[in-house]
Design a protein around this motif. Sequence first.
Motif, PDB file in Angstrom:
ATOM      1  N   MET A  68      43.724  24.389 -38.151  1.00 52.70           N
ATOM      2  CA  MET A  68      43.538  23.417 -36.742  1.00 52.70           C
ATOM      3  C   MET A  68      43.682  22.187 -37.365  1.00 52.70           C
ATOM      4  SD  MET A  68      40.461  24.028 -34.160  1.00 52.70           S
ATOM      5  CE  MET A  68      40.395  25.691 -34.332  1.00 52.70           C
ATOM      6  N   ASP A  69      44.475  21.390 -36.677  1.00 53.82           N
ATOM      7  CA  ASP A  69      44.484  19.859 -36.805  1.00 53.82           C
ATOM      8  C   ASP A  69      43.326  19.177 -36.217  1.00 53.82           C
ATOM      9  OD1 ASP A  69      45.340  19.458 -34.018  1.00 53.82           O
ATOM     10  OD2 ASP A  69      47.229  19.312 -34.653  1.00 53.82           O
ATOM     11  N   PHE A  70      43.195  18.051 -36.676  1.00 52.48           N
ATOM     12  CA  PHE A  70      41.817  17.225 -35.866  1.00 52.48           C
ATOM     13  C   PHE A  70      41.789  17.368 -34.264  1.00 52.48           C
ATOM     14  CE2 PHE A  70      39.769  13.097 -34.381  1.00 52.48           C
ATOM     15  CZ  PHE A  70      38.703  13.752 -34.929  1.00 52.48           C
ATOM     16  N   GLU A  71      43.013  16.812 -34.053  1.00 54.99           N
ATOM     17  CA  GLU A  71      43.158  16.719 -32.382  1.00 54.99           C
ATOM     18  C   GLU A  71      42.707  18.033 -31.665  1.00 54.99           C
ATOM     19  OE1 GLU A  71      43.942  13.954 -30.346  1.00 54.99           O
ATOM     20  OE2 GLU A  71      43.773  12.777 -32.306  1.00 54.99           O
ATOM     21  N   THR A  72      43.416  19.237 -32.230  1.00 53.13           N
ATOM     22  CA  THR A  72      42.980  20.429 -31.663  1.00 53.13           C
ATOM     23  C   THR A  72      41.568  20.868 -31.992  1.00 53.13           C
ATOM     24  OG1 THR A  72      45.347  21.387 -32.011  1.00 53.13           O
ATOM     25  CG2 THR A  72      43.723  22.996 -31.760  1.00 53.13           C
ATOM     26  N   PHE A  73      41.051  20.474 -33.176  1.00 52.20           N
ATOM     27  CA  PHE A  73      39.746  20.814 -33.554  1.00 52.20           C
ATOM     28  C   PHE A  73      38.901  19.918 -32.249  1.00 52.20           C
ATOM     29  CE2 PHE A  73      35.813  19.423 -35.637  1.00 52.20           C
ATOM     30  CZ  PHE A  73      35.181  20.506 -36.029  1.00 52.20           C
TER      31      PHE A  73
END
Length: 103
Positions: A68-73
Amino acid sequence: MDKKNINKLKIAGKEYPCRVTMGAMVRFKNAAGKDVSELKQTDISELVLFIFCCVQSACHADHVDFDMDFETFADSLEPDSVNSFYEDMATSQKKTENPVPGR
């Protein structure tokens, strides 16, 4: 460390390991440009970034896939999880600072 004692964080319906490690602190410093000791309680972006780093590090150490990337997280993280993480961290810190005599 016993696997049963590892903190878990539910993100997007799946549980991931989440704990403070040296790797998490290094990841945070590299991403934020400052030390964890400078983390501001009023900056939600920094607070979420530190949790993200803790999940990334714990998943890497435990060989759990986490892509997961930060934004999705951040989109998948609920405020209750953030509060629980920091409450658990504060409790752990108090136990370390004030150990029970005789143990």
